[in-house]
Design an enzyme around this catalytic site. Structure first.
Site, PDB file in Angstrom:
ATOM      1  N   HIS A 148       0.849  -1.186   0.000  1.00  0.00           N
ATOM      2  CA  HIS A 148       0.000   0.000   0.000  1.00  0.00           C
ATOM      3  C   HIS A 148       0.891   1.243   0.000  1.00  0.00           C
ATOM      4  O   HIS A 148       2.039   1.203   0.434  1.00  0.00           O
ATOM      5  CB  HIS A 148      -0.925  -0.004   1.211  1.00  0.00           C
ATOM      6  CG  HIS A 148      -2.053  -0.990   1.096  1.00  0.00           C
ATOM      7  ND1 HIS A 148      -3.376  -0.633   1.215  1.00  0.00           N
ATOM      8  CD2 HIS A 148      -2.058  -2.334   0.851  1.00  0.00           C
ATOM      9  CE1 HIS A 148      -4.149  -1.701   1.053  1.00  0.00           C
ATOM     10  NE2 HIS A 148      -3.367  -2.741   0.848  1.00  0.00           N
TER      11      HIS A 148
ATOM     12  N   CYS B 265      -8.024  -0.451   3.665  1.00  0.00           N
ATOM     13  CA  CYS B 265      -8.350  -1.637   4.452  1.00  0.00           C
ATOM     14  C   CYS B 265      -9.292  -1.235   5.581  1.00  0.00           C
ATOM     15  O   CYS B 265      -8.962  -0.341   6.373  1.00  0.00           O
ATOM     16  CB  CYS B 265      -7.092  -2.291   5.032  1.00  0.00           C
ATOM     17  SG  CYS B 265      -7.439  -3.743   6.052  1.00  0.00           S
TER      18      CYS B 265
END
Length: 382
Positions: free
Chosen positions: A257, A288
């Protein structure tokens, strides 16, 4: 220094491939294919936007939009696409409908995420029904792979799946076994490989042991997720060095990420270490739900540009002395069309009511707009 780095990476890849080959002769485990075993410069990109990228959206995305996204990605040359998941409808509803709406494209593989036996059962039910001779339903594209997921810390596993890491692995073992028996490949995910939003810094030995367990279940590939996006080149390298003590690097993939803007740098570090598979999300979609503050996955456009973008430069515009040959990247990402990816990232981001977060995508779209404006002005003068 550059050539020394390249040679070291190739040596790691060759050693890993030889190690895997020798294991296939000495054990009853199936031979595991790797992205780097045939062409050490080929980089496989797994497009996770339709699943991991959209799972964190506050409002459900209609299945036709998801299907159109997947079809556009396939047309743009993405050959590995995670199409959806059979998890809680709260996160990903309508996967069965999405699969029914996708068009089939040659040499394109589709995978879905399954968290448990029920998720796998639902997938197998769809595949068996739609491929039955008595069924009039449109056959889905060839879903040949499922993904299972766990994490490196108990704290994250409990928040995500209500069980500890050991409990998660016990739950996943029969899922992997049944999927393999059904002729599906199994890919494993390990979340929070650098830091955990609940327990802090993660011991790389935890990542090593969980990755080993997934390989022993039959996973042909294990994707290591920097879920919080906190990783730096140094921390990614340290983690990979520990995991590689017990898992061949040809089996490992990176899932980074871009929370702190280091995802592309982390990919380059992992490439140098020998990894040849990376997950990415068009437009930088994602996040997330169990990792507050984590932004999206690294943008597919940014990864493709980092690996091959210099090929867009063209010839040298102002000769300087003797003609010089332009140096180009050695990486091969397959038939991916970067300009089309940028357009897709802009389109899906617009559908979601925002701009693409891909830096390369923004630059390419801005360049195209400037060119269109220039031609429009020139046409107006005629």
């Amino acid at each position: 220094m550059f050539y020394l780095s390249v040679n070291s990476s190739c040596i790691r890849v060759l050693r890993s491939t030889l190690k895997t080959t020798l294991k296939s002769f000495s054990t009853s485990q199936p031979t595991l294919s790797t992205a780097s075993s045939t062409n050490p410069n080929f980089v496989k990109i797994v497009e996770v936007g339709p699943r991991d990228g959209l799972q964190n959206e506050p409002k459900p995305i209609p299945p036709p939009i998801k299907a159109e996204l997947i079809n556009r990605l396939a047309i743009a040359g993405m050959r590995n696409i995670e199409a959806g998941s059979f998890v809680s409808p709260k996160w990903m509803a309508g996967t069965a409908e999405v699969l029914a709406l996708i068009d089939s494209f040659p040499k394109t593989g589709y995978s879905v995420l399954v968290p448990n036996q029920k998720g796998l059962h639902d997938l197998l039910e769809i595949l068996s029904t739609s491929t039955s001779p008595n069924s009039h339903a449109k056959p889905p594209p060839p879903v040949t792979e499922v993904a299972i997921f766990t994490s490196a810390t108990d704290a994250f596993s409990l928040a995500n799946t209500n069980v500890s890491v050991s409990g998660s692995l016990e739950r996943l073992a029969p899922v992997a076994r049944r999927a393999l028996d059904a002729g599906l490949k199994v890919r494993g995910y390990v979340s929070v490989v650098v830091t955990c939003p609940f327990s802090g810094r993660v011991d790389p030995r935890r990542v090593r042991d969980v990755s080993r367990e997934l390989v022993q279940m039959g996973c042909y590939e294990v994707s290591l997720g920097d879920t919080t996006g906190a990783g730096t080149p140094a921390s990614i390298l340290g983690m990979l060095e520990e995991v590689a003590k017990e898992v061949d690097i040809g089996i490992l993939a990176g899932h980074f990420h871009d929370t702190n803007g280091t995802a592309t740098a982390n990919i380059m570090t992992a490439l140098d270490f020998g990894l040849r598979t990376f997950d990415a999300s068009v437009g930088g979609l994602g996040g997330c739900p169990y990792s507050p503050g984590a932004t999206g996955n690294v943008a597919t456009e940014d990864v493709v540009y980092a690996l091959t973008g210099d090929r867009l430069f063209g010839d040298i515009g102002e000769p300087y002395g003797e003609p010089a040959k332009a140096v180009q990247s050695r990486w091969d990402v397959g038939p991916v069309d970067l300009v089309r990816l940028a357009e897709i990232g802009g389109w899906i981001s617009g559908v979601l009511g925002r701009e693409t977060t891909s830096r390369a995508g923004k630059a390419l779209l801005a360049r195209r707009k400037r060119e269109e404006d220039r031609k429009r002005k020139e046409g107006a003068k005629l």
